[in-house]
Design a protein around this motif. Sequence first.
Motif, PDB file in Angstrom:
ATOM      1  N   PRO A   1      34.255  59.440  79.409  1.00 50.84           N
ATOM      2  CA  PRO A   1      33.620  58.907  80.626  1.00 50.84           C
ATOM      3  C   PRO A   1      34.591  58.056  81.435  1.00 50.84           C
ATOM      4  N   THR A   2      34.613  58.272  82.741  1.00 52.73           N
ATOM      5  CA  THR A   2      35.533  57.561  83.628  1.00 52.73           C
ATOM      6  C   THR A   2      34.855  56.339  84.234  1.00 52.73           C
ATOM      7  N   PRO A   3      35.334  55.134  83.943  1.00 55.71           N
ATOM      8  CA  PRO A   3      34.738  53.933  84.549  1.00 55.71           C
ATOM      9  C   PRO A   3      34.983  53.902  86.054  1.00 55.71           C
ATOM     10  N   GLN A   4      34.018  53.354  86.784  1.00 53.39           N
ATOM     11  CA  GLN A   4      34.157  53.235  88.232  1.00 53.39           C
ATOM     12  C   GLN A   4      35.089  52.095  88.613  1.00 53.39           C
ATOM     13  N   SER A   5      35.089  51.042  87.796  1.00 50.45           N
ATOM     14  CA  SER A   5      35.908  49.867  88.077  1.00 50.45           C
ATOM     15  C   SER A   5      36.101  49.098  86.781  1.00 50.45           C
ATOM     16  N   SER A   6      36.751  47.956  86.873  1.00 52.85           N
ATOM     17  CA  SER A   6      36.979  47.138  85.682  1.00 52.85           C
ATOM     18  C   SER A   6      35.693  46.516  85.147  1.00 52.85           C
ATOM     19  N   SER A   7      34.624  46.562  85.931  1.00 53.85           N
ATOM     20  CA  SER A   7      33.359  45.954  85.491  1.00 53.85           C
ATOM     21  C   SER A   7      32.178  46.920  85.478  1.00 53.85           C
ATOM     22  N   GLU A   8      32.332  48.090  86.070  1.00 54.06           N
ATOM     23  CA  GLU A   8      31.242  49.066  86.132  1.00 54.06           C
ATOM     24  C   GLU A   8      31.692  50.410  85.563  1.00 54.06           C
ATOM     25  N   PRO A   9      30.837  51.037  84.734  1.00 58.34           N
ATOM     26  CA  PRO A   9      29.559  50.514  84.249  1.00 58.34           C
ATOM     27  C   PRO A   9      29.763  49.453  83.164  1.00 58.34           C
ATOM     28  N   PHE A  10      28.785  48.569  83.061  1.00 59.41           N
ATOM     29  CA  PHE A  10      28.829  47.523  82.038  1.00 59.41           C
ATOM     30  C   PHE A  10      28.256  48.120  80.749  1.00 59.41           C
ATOM     31  N   ASP A  11      29.067  48.946  80.129  1.00 53.46           N
ATOM     32  CA  ASP A  11      28.632  49.845  79.050  1.00 53.46           C
ATOM     33  C   ASP A  11      29.054  49.262  77.700  1.00 53.46           C
ATOM     34  N   ILE A  12      28.178  48.443  77.099  1.00 57.52           N
ATOM     35  CA  ILE A  12      28.541  47.760  75.857  1.00 57.52           C
ATOM     36  C   ILE A  12      27.707  48.194  74.657  1.00 57.52           C
ATOM     37  N   ASN A  13      26.643  48.955  74.880  1.00 54.34           N
ATOM     38  CA  ASN A  13      25.781  49.382  73.779  1.00 54.34           C
ATOM     39  C   ASN A  13      25.860  50.895  73.607  1.00 54.34           C
ATOM     40  N   PRO A  14      26.299  51.367  72.448  1.00 55.84           N
ATOM     41  CA  PRO A  14      26.443  52.812  72.256  1.00 55.84           C
ATOM     42  C   PRO A  14      25.099  53.528  72.305  1.00 55.84           C
ATOM     43  N   PRO A  15      25.002  54.633  73.032  1.00 57.01           N
ATOM     44  CA  PRO A  15      23.744  55.383  73.095  1.00 57.01           C
ATOM     45  C   PRO A  15      23.459  56.068  71.766  1.00 57.01           C
ATOM     46  N   SER A  16      22.181  56.266  71.486  1.00 59.44           N
ATOM     47  CA  SER A  16      21.808  56.926  70.235  1.00 59.44           C
ATOM     48  C   SER A  16      22.151  58.409  70.252  1.00 59.44           C
ATOM     49  N   SER A  17      22.180  59.003  71.451  1.00 61.21           N
ATOM     50  CA  SER A  17      22.514  60.426  71.582  1.00 61.21           C
ATOM     51  C   SER A  17      23.582  60.593  72.663  1.00 61.21           C
ATOM     52  N   PRO A  18      24.838  60.303  72.337  1.00 62.67           N
ATOM     53  CA  PRO A  18      25.907  60.417  73.339  1.00 62.67           C
ATOM     54  C   PRO A  18      26.214  61.877  73.655  1.00 62.67           C
ATOM     55  N   PRO A  19      26.864  62.140  74.781  1.00 58.44           N
ATOM     56  CA  PRO A  19      27.291  63.516  75.086  1.00 58.44           C
ATOM     57  C   PRO A  19      28.245  64.034  74.014  1.00 58.44           C
ATOM     58  N   SER A  20      28.311  65.341  73.893  1.00 64.47           N
ATOM     59  CA  SER A  20      29.248  65.952  72.948  1.00 64.47           C
ATOM     60  C   SER A  20      30.666  65.847  73.487  1.00 64.47           C
ATOM     61  N   ILE A  21      31.599  65.641  72.593  1.00 55.91           N
ATOM     62  CA  ILE A  21      32.989  65.530  72.999  1.00 55.91           C
ATOM     63  C   ILE A  21      33.560  66.905  73.331  1.00 55.91           C
ATOM     64  N   GLN A  22      34.443  66.938  74.319  1.00 55.76           N
ATOM     65  CA  GLN A  22      35.177  68.149  74.666  1.00 55.76           C
ATOM     66  C   GLN A  22      36.664  67.868  74.481  1.00 55.76           C
ATOM     67  N   LEU A  23      37.334  68.756  73.773  1.00 51.93           N
ATOM     68  CA  LEU A  23      38.746  68.572  73.471  1.00 51.93           C
ATOM     69  C   LEU A  23      39.596  69.480  74.347  1.00 51.93           C
ATOM     70  N   GLY A  24      40.713  68.923  74.830  1.00 50.24           N
ATOM     71  CA  GLY A  24      41.596  69.669  75.708  1.00 50.24           C
ATOM     72  C   GLY A  24      42.970  69.869  75.100  1.00 50.24           C
ATOM     73  N   GLU A  25      43.686  70.854  75.610  1.00 52.35           N
ATOM     74  CA  GLU A  25      45.044  71.139  75.146  1.00 52.35           C
ATOM     75  C   GLU A  25      45.985  70.004  75.556  1.00 52.35           C
ATOM     76  N   PRO A  26      46.895  69.604  74.665  1.00 47.37           N
ATOM     77  CA  PRO A  26      47.770  68.465  74.961  1.00 47.37           C
ATOM     78  C   PRO A  26      49.122  68.839  75.542  1.00 47.37           C
ATOM     79  N   ASN A  27      49.291  70.075  76.011  1.00 44.01           N
ATOM     80  CA  ASN A  27      50.628  70.462  76.472  1.00 44.01           C
ATOM     81  C   ASN A  27      50.807  70.201  77.964  1.00 44.01           C
TER      82      ASN A  27
END
Length: 264
Positions: A238-264
Amino acid sequence: MKPTIKLSFLPKIAVVISILIFGSCTESSDPNESGNFSNTTAVFLLIDEESIDNGNEPNNFSSTDVNDQLAELGQRQPLRFFEQNVGREITLYTGQVGDEGWFALKTIPSSWRSAGPSGNGLRNYLTPGPGLGARIPDDDREVLLDKIPNVTPLRATGLAMLVGQTIFAVVYDSDISINYSPLTGNLQGANLGIVGFDVLGVSSRTDGSSSSLPAVRVRIRNAGMLRDGELALFSNAPTPQSSSEPFDINPPSSPPSIQLGEPN
């Protein structure tokens, strides 16, 4: 006449006791042999002093625990504490909103690929190659490490998405500074080395400040082995909008699934 006592059951008891004794001796006490995630790919992250540093809570690492005496540009040795405690479970704090300790690198700059010595940009960073921390040339050793796009600070949701993943990370001796709009990071500066671990769980902090990010429970892995294996990028962090937003300090019980990308 005295009663006759039958002892035919004794051999059976002896067999059971033998199985219990010798069977238990075959169980391994080596934490490397059990419990590790079976992930074939490790997620590459960057970690700074807000999470791993000497004196940091809750582990109070010593200077030698975190290679502080070895810190330099391009340092890629495993941190001493992690190297000596493979299989151990510990908790790591992750900073606070606006001063995060964990970062995802969502894309690899083309300049890293062209820097050499290989055609893989992430591998060139880990080597490190010219302009990425290599000792030669002595000048401009970190010229390719400033204003790196998509260095993404991880807050609660991003951290929760890592549960169940195996992590390989380069640890910085100081803060990784972030600029927003567009999102870029400065990856210049000394490194403490590398670490690896499985992410077991993420929980809200109840003992920190009002902006403290979650605590992460991890199981330490062999960083050298992970470095030599398959690595991937956390491409949908997730990309934060700024240094203070979103104020995301509590982990969700059902977060989105992770997507992995190629590192080259």
